[in-house]
Write a protein that holds these residues in place. Structure first.
Motif, PDB file in Angstrom:
ATOM      1  N   VAL A 186       2.988   0.665   7.582  1.00 40.61           N
ATOM      2  CA  VAL A 186       3.880   1.785   7.312  1.00 40.61           C
ATOM      3  C   VAL A 186       3.706   2.340   5.890  1.00 40.61           C
ATOM      4  CG1 VAL A 186       5.866   0.459   6.469  1.00 40.61           C
ATOM      5  CG2 VAL A 186       6.242   2.595   7.707  1.00 40.61           C
ATOM      6  N   TYR A 187       3.236   1.507   4.962  1.00 37.53           N
ATOM      7  CA  TYR A 187       3.016   1.972   3.584  1.00 37.53           C
ATOM      8  C   TYR A 187       1.676   2.703   3.428  1.00 37.53           C
ATOM      9  CZ  TYR A 187       6.628  -1.541   2.624  1.00 37.53           C
ATOM     10  OH  TYR A 187       7.781  -2.285   2.628  1.00 37.53           O
ATOM     11  N   GLY A 188       0.768   2.493   4.375  1.00 30.71           N
ATOM     12  CA  GLY A 188      -0.599   3.000   4.250  1.00 30.71           C
ATOM     13  C   GLY A 188      -0.726   4.491   4.035  1.00 30.71           C
ATOM     14  N   PRO A 189      -0.072   5.330   4.867  1.00 34.35           N
ATOM     15  CA  PRO A 189      -0.219   6.776   4.689  1.00 34.35           C
ATOM     16  C   PRO A 189       0.204   7.257   3.302  1.00 34.35           C
ATOM     17  CG  PRO A 189       0.752   6.296   6.825  1.00 34.35           C
ATOM     18  CD  PRO A 189       0.711   4.995   6.081  1.00 34.35           C
ATOM     19  N   MET A 190       1.279   6.688   2.760  1.00 42.08           N
ATOM     20  CA  MET A 190       1.749   7.124   1.434  1.00 42.08           C
ATOM     21  C   MET A 190       0.791   6.684   0.330  1.00 42.08           C
ATOM     22  SD  MET A 190       5.886   6.745   1.491  1.00 42.08           S
ATOM     23  CE  MET A 190       5.848   5.009   1.924  1.00 42.08           C
ATOM     24  N   VAL A 191       0.213   5.505   0.457  1.00 39.71           N
ATOM     25  CA  VAL A 191      -0.754   5.039  -0.542  1.00 39.71           C
ATOM     26  C   VAL A 191      -1.984   5.942  -0.535  1.00 39.71           C
ATOM     27  CG1 VAL A 191      -2.317   3.163  -1.171  1.00 39.71           C
ATOM     28  CG2 VAL A 191       0.042   2.649  -0.527  1.00 39.71           C
ATOM     29  N   LEU A 203      -8.470  11.335   3.700  1.00 42.46           N
ATOM     30  CA  LEU A 203      -8.998  11.101   5.056  1.00 42.46           C
ATOM     31  C   LEU A 203      -9.835   9.826   5.113  1.00 42.46           C
ATOM     32  CD1 LEU A 203     -10.003  14.768   5.968  1.00 42.46           C
ATOM     33  CD2 LEU A 203      -8.107  13.446   6.941  1.00 42.46           C
ATOM     34  N   ILE A 204     -10.607   9.592   4.061  1.00 39.19           N
ATOM     35  CA  ILE A 204     -11.442   8.384   4.020  1.00 39.19           C
ATOM     36  C   ILE A 204     -10.583   7.125   3.967  1.00 39.19           C
ATOM     37  CG2 ILE A 204     -13.084   7.087   2.581  1.00 39.19           C
ATOM     38  CD1 ILE A 204     -14.239   9.850   1.740  1.00 39.19           C
ATOM     39  N   LEU A 205      -9.510   7.182   3.204  1.00 36.74           N
ATOM     40  CA  LEU A 205      -8.663   6.006   3.004  1.00 36.74           C
ATOM     41  C   LEU A 205      -7.611   5.813   4.095  1.00 36.74           C
ATOM     42  CD1 LEU A 205      -7.985   6.343  -0.842  1.00 36.74           C
ATOM     43  CD2 LEU A 205      -9.533   4.729   0.281  1.00 36.74           C
ATOM     44  N   GLN A 206      -7.350   6.855   4.889  1.00 37.48           N
ATOM     45  CA  GLN A 206      -6.220   6.823   5.813  1.00 37.48           C
ATOM     46  C   GLN A 206      -6.291   5.654   6.808  1.00 37.48           C
ATOM     47  OE1 GLN A 206      -3.583   8.599   5.547  1.00 37.48           O
ATOM     48  NE2 GLN A 206      -2.599   8.885   7.524  1.00 37.48           N
ATOM     49  N   TYR A 207      -7.407   5.513   7.499  1.00 39.19           N
ATOM     50  CA  TYR A 207      -7.505   4.466   8.534  1.00 39.19           C
ATOM     51  C   TYR A 207      -7.415   3.053   7.943  1.00 39.19           C
ATOM     52  CZ  TYR A 207      -9.180   1.774  12.521  1.00 39.19           C
ATOM     53  OH  TYR A 207      -9.297   0.863  13.543  1.00 39.19           O
ATOM     54  N   PRO A 208      -8.247   2.724   6.927  1.00 42.07           N
ATOM     55  CA  PRO A 208      -8.116   1.370   6.367  1.00 42.07           C
ATOM     56  C   PRO A 208      -6.746   1.117   5.727  1.00 42.07           C
ATOM     57  CG  PRO A 208      -9.614   2.712   5.031  1.00 42.07           C
ATOM     58  CD  PRO A 208      -9.357   3.455   6.298  1.00 42.07           C
ATOM     59  N   ALA A 209      -6.139   2.146   5.144  1.00 42.05           N
ATOM     60  CA  ALA A 209      -4.824   1.965   4.520  1.00 42.05           C
ATOM     61  C   ALA A 209      -3.768   1.618   5.571  1.00 42.05           C
ATOM     62  CB  ALA A 209      -4.419   3.223   3.759  1.00 42.05           C
ATOM     63  N   ILE A 210      -3.822   2.295   6.724  1.00 43.83           N
ATOM     64  CA  ILE A 210      -2.862   1.991   7.797  1.00 43.83           C
ATOM     65  C   ILE A 210      -3.131   0.608   8.377  1.00 43.83           C
ATOM     66  CG2 ILE A 210      -2.048   2.675  10.094  1.00 43.83           C
ATOM     67  CD1 ILE A 210      -2.602   5.580   9.323  1.00 43.83           C
ATOM     68  N   ARG A 211      -4.407   0.261   8.543  1.00 37.04           N
ATOM     69  CA  ARG A 211      -4.752  -1.068   9.085  1.00 37.04           C
ATOM     70  C   ARG A 211      -4.241  -2.184   8.186  1.00 37.04           C
ATOM     71  NH1 ARG A 211      -8.436  -2.085  13.376  1.00 37.04           N
ATOM     72  NH2 ARG A 211      -7.823  -4.240  12.883  1.00 37.04           N
ATOM     73  N   ILE A 212      -4.364  -2.001   6.874  1.00 38.78           N
ATOM     74  CA  ILE A 212      -4.010  -3.065   5.922  1.00 38.78           C
ATOM     75  C   ILE A 212      -2.520  -3.044   5.582  1.00 38.78           C
ATOM     76  CG2 ILE A 212      -4.408  -3.947   3.586  1.00 38.78           C
ATOM     77  CD1 ILE A 212      -7.265  -2.739   3.812  1.00 38.78           C
ATOM     78  N   LEU A 213      -1.988  -1.851   5.348  1.00 35.77           N
ATOM     79  CA  LEU A 213      -0.618  -1.737   4.824  1.00 35.77           C
ATOM     80  C   LEU A 213       0.397  -1.225   5.848  1.00 35.77           C
ATOM     81  CD1 LEU A 213      -1.578  -0.130   1.386  1.00 35.77           C
ATOM     82  CD2 LEU A 213      -0.994  -2.523   1.809  1.00 35.77           C
TER      83      LEU A 213
END
Length: 546
Positions: A433-438, A421-431
């Motif tokens: 379509v790959y963000g949620p899986m990372v 949950l902590i990583l979800q938003y920044p991961a989607i912003r940066i990556l």
């Protein structure tokens, strides 16, 4: 005690291998059917294929959560409790638990199905599916009426360490489901020229048809095994003075952790479903349809393929649960340590070559099941890497629960979910379509590390041996990949992987060559003998491998 001394009695490793074999046949067979149907289904949907797949997947994600709630983790808990009392020769107690659980779960299924049906409009809107998702969810709610009772019967057989009825019922469920959904989709889309949303609704209603078929198969096995089970009940100790109500309450307490852990992957996927489109809308100019297509590319499309591999880990965790519980119950500490080490090695033995092989074949696989797509291929490779952690989570969490460490299993899952949950938003912003899986991969990696550390503290399994054999498996996998890569390069000279038929030939050639080389090497160095026991020895002799 005399029974244990008989030479025909299987060791834990042999029982694990045999049970895993049956569960692999059932789990992988059913998942393969669940993946293969996408070939005609996706084609018949035409230009709406990605939207239809996204709608189908959104409905199934929510359905999967309600499915876990409706069964309340009872099947796995039934398996654990049945194995516990059977190991004490209290078969009559197991029978009482089974009958009462069937009654309770029938009522629970009715209540949960009603709640899902009524909440469908709210959940559809909140998840970004809109009004189109409502009929899909309501058609899925019907299956929940029957599924809980069916799962109790599966858990009962699992507790007896007889995985054959479980496996065959899975295949029957998928055959009936796929047959109905393909027939309904063909009639709606090709004969009647109807709307794709109607076809998706009938495709999801097929889950109910599948459950009925599975129920029929399990009923056949119950009738077939009745005499043997009645004999075990008649000659059981009958010393456990436990009232049926108390027994069921104890099982429900055991079930609560199973519902949380069993829903783990689904909960992570629901986080993606409820956040991806909303977050992407904040900083991109993609249309609603484009975002649904992207969701399909990273969630719906790879799932059909990677869940086949993850099913291998699920098979091993289902088989290993009653064996670990039995070893823990009778105080066989040495056997427990050996069983855990063997399970982890077996996980690596199966999952590593399967996952890396799928990565090598990502492009032709994507072409075969969907369409030639560079982005879809890259996402599938990432999904395969993430799938390794999903599979390890399923196995290690199940083993912890078998060790009666339910609290630890839940705590470690929650910590992994919080990290996600902590990583979800920044991961989607940066990556994007790959963000949620990372974010999923990192979250589950934390949970897996904590699970493994806890198991080592409890069982003190042979960590150096487990690590050495895992490294050996990695080396064999690497050699397999080199052989498979060379095969693919040669095949590329005369095959076009933008063609579905030629992609299929490519997959057969590369997977066949790589798979045979891996099995040959595993038999040659005797690794398969250590993990699979007599079955591998027989295979090596038949192939005349010294």
């Amino acid at each position: 005690m005399e029974k244990k001394a008989q030479p025909t009695e299987l060791t834990n490793e042999e029982r694990m291998a045999r049970g895993s074999a049956w569960m692999t046949v059932g789990n992988i067979g059913s998942r393969l059917l669940g993946a293969i149907y996408i070939l005609p289904w996706y084609a018949w949907m035409g230009e709406n294929a990605k939207a239809a797949n996204a709608l189908f997947n959104m409905g199934y994600n929510i359905y999967a959560l309600f499915l876990m709630i409706s069964t309340a983790g009872i099947p796995a808990a039934i398996a654990k409790q049945t194995a516990h009392y059977n190991s004490l020769n209290e078969y009559s107690t197991s029978r009482k638990l089974f009958i009462r659980a069937l009654q309770v779960m029938g009522i629970f299924g009715l209540i949960t199905a009603g709640i899902m049906y009524l909440l469908a409009p709210f959940l559809a809107e909140a998840s970004g599916g809109g009004a189109e998702l409502v009929p899909t969810m309501r058609s899925l709610s019907v299956a929940i009426l029957v599924f809980p009772c069916m799962s109790v019967i599966r858990g009962y057989f699992q507790g007896f360490k007889d995985m054959r009825p479980f496996a065959i019922s899975q295949i029957a469920e998928q055959v009936a489901r796929v047959a109905y959904m393909l027939l309904a989709t063909f009639i709606i889309m090709k004969v009647m020229k109807g709307e794709y949303t109607q076809a998706v609704t009938q495709s999801t209603f097929a889950a109910f048809i599948g459950v009925l078929a599975s129920f029929a198969v399990l009923g056949y096995f119950l009738k077939k095994e009745k005499v043997r089970m009645d004999t075990l009940v008649e000659y059981s100790e009958k010393e456990a003075k436990i009232h049926t109500k108390e027994l069921l309450l104890d099982t429900i307490k055991e079930a609560i952790p199973f519902i949380i852990i069993g829903s783990g992957i689904t909960i992570f996927k629901l986080v993606d479903q409820f956040t991806f489109i909303r977050v992407m809308q904040q900083f991109t100019e993609y249309s609603s349809q484009q975002l649904k297509d992207l969701f399909s590319i990273f969630s719906a499309n790879p799932d059909k393929l990677t869940m086949v591999v993850i099913g291998l880990a699920t098979s091993m965790s289902l088989t290993g649960l009653p064996l670990i519980t039995e070893a823990k119950t009778v105080g066989d500490h040495r056997g427990l340590a050996k069983l855990i080490s063997n399970n982890l090695q077996l996980f690596s033995f199966v999952m590593l070559p399967a996952s890396f092989g799928m990565m090598l074949l990502a492009y032709p696989l994507n072409t075969l099941f969907y369409e030639p797509d560079a982005l879809g291929t890259k996402v599938l490779i990432q999904a395969c890497i993430t799938g390794l952690f999903l599979g390890l989570f399923m196995m290690t969490s199940s083993m912890l629960q078998g060790l009666y460490e339910n609290g630890a299993a839940i705590k470690y899952f929650v910590l992994g979910l919080l990290l996600k949950l902590i990583l979800q938003y920044p991961a989607i912003r940066i990556l994007e379509v790959y963000g949620p899986m990372v974010a999923t991969m990192i979250g589950f990696s934390l949970t897996c590390y904590l699970n493994l550390r806890k198991m080592y503290k409890i069982a003190r399994f042979n960590y150096p041996l487990t690590l050495r054999r895992t490294v050996l498996i990695l080396l064999l996998t690497f050699v397999m990949l080199i052989i498979a890569f060379i095969t693919r390069q040669v095949a590329d000279l005369f095959l076009n992987t933008d063609s579905k038929s030629q992609s299929f030939i490519m997959i057969l050639l590369v997977a066949g060559t790589g798979g045979f080389s891996y099995v040959f090497m595993a038999l040659k160095v005797r690794l398969a003998d250590k993990l699979l026991g007599p079955s591998a020895i027989k295979m090596r002799k038949k192939l005349r491998i010294k």
